[in-house]
Design a protein around this motif. Structure first.
Motif, PDB file in Angstrom:
ATOM      1  N   ARG A  50       3.795   9.561 -12.636  1.00 21.05           N
ATOM      2  CA  ARG A  50       2.791   8.639 -13.192  1.00 21.05           C
ATOM      3  C   ARG A  50       2.290   7.753 -12.063  1.00 21.05           C
ATOM      4  O   ARG A  50       2.985   7.538 -11.074  1.00 21.05           O
ATOM      5  CB  ARG A  50       3.353   7.836 -14.363  1.00 21.05           C
ATOM      6  CG  ARG A  50       4.141   6.655 -14.040  1.00 21.05           C
ATOM      7  CD  ARG A  50       4.688   5.894 -15.242  1.00 21.05           C
ATOM      8  NE  ARG A  50       5.900   5.226 -14.825  1.00 21.05           N
ATOM      9  CZ  ARG A  50       5.912   4.114 -14.107  1.00 21.05           C
ATOM     10  NH1 ARG A  50       4.789   3.524 -13.766  1.00 21.05           N
ATOM     11  NH2 ARG A  50       7.048   3.582 -13.721  1.00 21.05           N
ATOM     12  N   ARG A  51       1.057   7.274 -12.228  1.00 20.67           N
ATOM     13  CA  ARG A  51       0.457   6.352 -11.264  1.00 20.67           C
ATOM     14  C   ARG A  51      -0.160   5.180 -11.999  1.00 20.67           C
ATOM     15  O   ARG A  51      -0.608   5.319 -13.131  1.00 20.67           O
ATOM     16  CB  ARG A  51      -0.646   7.046 -10.463  1.00 20.67           C
ATOM     17  CG  ARG A  51      -0.143   8.068  -9.487  1.00 20.67           C
ATOM     18  CD  ARG A  51      -1.298   8.601  -8.674  1.00 20.67           C
ATOM     19  NE  ARG A  51      -0.838   9.621  -7.746  1.00 20.67           N
ATOM     20  CZ  ARG A  51      -1.486   9.991  -6.680  1.00 20.67           C
ATOM     21  NH1 ARG A  51      -2.637   9.441  -6.383  1.00 20.67           N
ATOM     22  NH2 ARG A  51      -1.011  10.922  -5.887  1.00 20.67           N
ATOM     23  N   SER A  52      -0.209   4.053 -11.316  1.00 20.49           N
ATOM     24  CA  SER A  52      -0.829   2.865 -11.886  1.00 20.49           C
ATOM     25  C   SER A  52      -1.692   2.211 -10.816  1.00 20.49           C
ATOM     26  O   SER A  52      -1.333   2.202  -9.644  1.00 20.49           O
ATOM     27  CB  SER A  52       0.237   1.877 -12.356  1.00 20.49           C
ATOM     28  OG  SER A  52      -0.369   0.668 -12.751  1.00 20.49           O
ATOM     29  N   THR A  53      -2.805   1.677 -11.239  1.00 22.39           N
ATOM     30  CA  THR A  53      -3.680   0.957 -10.310  1.00 22.39           C
ATOM     31  C   THR A  53      -3.529  -0.551 -10.470  1.00 22.39           C
ATOM     32  O   THR A  53      -4.328  -1.313  -9.919  1.00 22.39           O
ATOM     33  CB  THR A  53      -5.155   1.351 -10.544  1.00 22.39           C
ATOM     34  OG1 THR A  53      -5.491   1.077 -11.909  1.00 22.39           O
ATOM     35  CG2 THR A  53      -5.385   2.823 -10.241  1.00 22.39           C
TER      36      THR A  53
ATOM     37  N   ALA B 145       0.855  -1.188   0.000  1.00 21.20           N
ATOM     38  CA  ALA B 145       0.000   0.000   0.000  1.00 21.20           C
ATOM     39  C   ALA B 145       0.887   1.233   0.000  1.00 21.20           C
ATOM     40  O   ALA B 145       2.049   1.183   0.403  1.00 21.20           O
ATOM     41  CB  ALA B 145      -0.913   0.012   1.224  1.00 21.20           C
ATOM     42  N   ILE B 146       0.312   2.346  -0.446  1.00 21.25           N
ATOM     43  CA  ILE B 146       0.998   3.643  -0.429  1.00 21.25           C
ATOM     44  C   ILE B 146       0.095   4.619   0.308  1.00 21.25           C
ATOM     45  O   ILE B 146      -1.097   4.707   0.019  1.00 21.25           O
ATOM     46  CB  ILE B 146       1.283   4.147  -1.857  1.00 21.25           C
ATOM     47  CG1 ILE B 146       2.143   3.139  -2.616  1.00 21.25           C
ATOM     48  CG2 ILE B 146       1.959   5.524  -1.816  1.00 21.25           C
ATOM     49  CD1 ILE B 146       2.290   3.430  -4.100  1.00 21.25           C
ATOM     50  N   SER B 147       0.659   5.335   1.272  1.00 22.97           N
ATOM     51  CA  SER B 147      -0.105   6.276   2.085  1.00 22.97           C
ATOM     52  C   SER B 147       0.500   7.669   1.952  1.00 22.97           C
ATOM     53  O   SER B 147       1.697   7.861   2.165  1.00 22.97           O
ATOM     54  CB  SER B 147      -0.081   5.838   3.551  1.00 22.97           C
ATOM     55  OG  SER B 147      -0.695   6.800   4.367  1.00 22.97           O
ATOM     56  N   GLU B 148      -0.347   8.617   1.606  1.00 20.04           N
ATOM     57  CA  GLU B 148       0.082  10.003   1.450  1.00 20.04           C
ATOM     58  C   GLU B 148      -0.679  10.856   2.462  1.00 20.04           C
ATOM     59  O   GLU B 148      -1.899  10.965   2.400  1.00 20.04           O
ATOM     60  CB  GLU B 148      -0.222  10.451   0.017  1.00 20.04           C
ATOM     61  CG  GLU B 148       0.373  11.755  -0.365  1.00 20.04           C
ATOM     62  CD  GLU B 148       0.136  12.073  -1.847  1.00 20.04           C
ATOM     63  OE1 GLU B 148       0.149  13.271  -2.162  1.00 20.04           O
ATOM     64  OE2 GLU B 148      -0.063  11.154  -2.663  1.00 20.04           O
TER      65      GLU B 148
ATOM     66  N   LEU C  77      13.674  10.255  -6.037  1.00 19.11           N
ATOM     67  CA  LEU C  77      12.877   9.736  -7.134  1.00 19.11           C
ATOM     68  C   LEU C  77      12.665   8.248  -6.873  1.00 19.11           C
ATOM     69  O   LEU C  77      13.629   7.500  -6.695  1.00 19.11           O
ATOM     70  CB  LEU C  77      13.584   9.948  -8.474  1.00 19.11           C
ATOM     71  CG  LEU C  77      12.813   9.502  -9.709  1.00 19.11           C
ATOM     72  CD1 LEU C  77      11.530  10.321  -9.868  1.00 19.11           C
ATOM     73  CD2 LEU C  77      13.679   9.639 -10.948  1.00 19.11           C
ATOM     74  N   VAL C  78      11.394   7.847  -6.823  1.00 22.80           N
ATOM     75  CA  VAL C  78      11.031   6.470  -6.508  1.00 22.80           C
ATOM     76  C   VAL C  78      10.118   5.976  -7.625  1.00 22.80           C
ATOM     77  O   VAL C  78       9.176   6.675  -8.001  1.00 22.80           O
ATOM     78  CB  VAL C  78      10.281   6.377  -5.159  1.00 22.80           C
ATOM     79  CG1 VAL C  78      10.144   4.940  -4.711  1.00 22.80           C
ATOM     80  CG2 VAL C  78      10.939   7.223  -4.092  1.00 22.80           C
ATOM     81  N   ASN C  79      10.403   4.763  -8.162  1.00 25.68           N
ATOM     82  CA  ASN C  79       9.496   4.237  -9.171  1.00 25.68           C
ATOM     83  C   ASN C  79       9.399   2.719  -9.099  1.00 25.68           C
ATOM     84  O   ASN C  79      10.225   2.056  -8.483  1.00 25.68           O
ATOM     85  CB  ASN C  79       9.864   4.706 -10.583  1.00 25.68           C
ATOM     86  CG  ASN C  79      11.190   4.198 -11.083  1.00 25.68           C
ATOM     87  OD1 ASN C  79      11.579   3.064 -10.820  1.00 25.68           O
ATOM     88  ND2 ASN C  79      11.905   5.022 -11.814  1.00 25.68           N
ATOM     89  N   GLY C  80       8.321   2.234  -9.701  1.00 22.75           N
ATOM     90  CA  GLY C  80       8.039   0.804  -9.739  1.00 22.75           C
ATOM     91  C   GLY C  80       6.787   0.574 -10.554  1.00 22.75           C
ATOM     92  O   GLY C  80       6.296   1.486 -11.223  1.00 22.75           O
ATOM     93  N   ASP C  81       6.239  -0.633 -10.466  1.00 22.57           N
ATOM     94  CA  ASP C  81       5.023  -0.961 -11.207  1.00 22.57           C
ATOM     95  C   ASP C  81       3.854  -0.053 -10.832  1.00 22.57           C
ATOM     96  O   ASP C  81       2.966   0.181 -11.637  1.00 22.57           O
ATOM     97  CB  ASP C  81       4.621  -2.415 -10.943  1.00 22.57           C
ATOM     98  CG  ASP C  81       5.661  -3.398 -11.440  1.00 22.57           C
ATOM     99  OD1 ASP C  81       6.150  -3.228 -12.569  1.00 22.57           O
ATOM    100  OD2 ASP C  81       5.985  -4.332 -10.687  1.00 22.57           O
ATOM    101  N   TRP C  82       3.826   0.447  -9.616  1.00 18.62           N
ATOM    102  CA  TRP C  82       2.747   1.269  -9.070  1.00 18.62           C
ATOM    103  C   TRP C  82       2.813   2.718  -9.559  1.00 18.62           C
ATOM    104  O   TRP C  82       1.866   3.470  -9.402  1.00 18.62           O
ATOM    105  CB  TRP C  82       2.810   1.245  -7.530  1.00 18.62           C
ATOM    106  CG  TRP C  82       4.222   1.395  -7.073  1.00 18.62           C
ATOM    107  CD1 TRP C  82       5.114   0.391  -6.795  1.00 18.62           C
ATOM    108  CD2 TRP C  82       4.958   2.600  -6.926  1.00 18.62           C
ATOM    109  NE1 TRP C  82       6.341   0.919  -6.486  1.00 18.62           N
ATOM    110  CE2 TRP C  82       6.282   2.272  -6.550  1.00 18.62           C
ATOM    111  CE3 TRP C  82       4.632   3.949  -7.066  1.00 18.62           C
ATOM    112  CZ2 TRP C  82       7.262   3.230  -6.328  1.00 18.62           C
ATOM    113  CZ3 TRP C  82       5.604   4.907  -6.848  1.00 18.62           C
ATOM    114  CH2 TRP C  82       6.907   4.539  -6.482  1.00 18.62           C
ATOM    115  N   GLY C  83       3.950   3.144 -10.115  1.00 20.58           N
ATOM    116  CA  GLY C  83       4.075   4.510 -10.609  1.00 20.58           C
ATOM    117  C   GLY C  83       5.458   5.086 -10.385  1.00 20.58           C
ATOM    118  O   GLY C  83       6.430   4.355 -10.150  1.00 20.58           O
TER     119      GLY C  83
END
Length: 125
Positions: free
Chosen positions: A74-77, A23-26, A103-109
């Motif tokens: 970018r974001r991905s669901t 999960a990602i929490s902002e 800078l952080v990235n992965g499949d989620w965005g």
């Protein structure tokens, strides 16, 4: 100067590329990634992998505190289901620091985080 997460003191002993983002929490001034984190033998909480597992896993949160700006590139669901039926958002493929931003990235965005503190890994077990 750009540097890889492995050089950050709060992230030594963790292997993000094979850790699972759950999960990602902002929140105001905080961005966190709930993880099933891979710990390496250098981490103080490391133990031998459990039977049937490739790595030492621990429930954890990758936390960015004192955040002044979060810029989603970018974001991905997309969701992924593992062999046991558990769902995750993929991995963190890259985390680099560059003069006070990360800078952080992965499949989620992909997200750029500007913050006054170095990110840290909090074990939640």
């Amino acid at each position: 100067m750009t540097s890889d997460y492995a050089q950050l003191p709060g992230l030594s002993g963790v292997y993000l590329e094979d850790s699972f983002v759950l999960a990602i929490s902002e929140l105001p001034h905080t961005l966190s990634f709930k993880l099933e984190a891979v710990l390496t033998p250098e981490h103080p909480s490391y133990h031998d992998p459990l039977p049937g597992e490739r790595y030492c896993y621990a429930n954890a949160a990758l936390v960015f505190d004192d955040v002044t700006e979060i810029e989603w590139i970018r974001r991905s669901t997309n969701r992924f289901v593992d062999a046991s039926g558990e769902e995750d958002l993929g991995n963190i493929d890259r985390l680099v620091s560059d003069d006070g931003s990360y800078l952080v990235n992965g499949d989620w965005g992909e997200v750029r985080v500007r913050c006054g503190r170095t990110p840290r890994l909090d074990l939640t077990d």
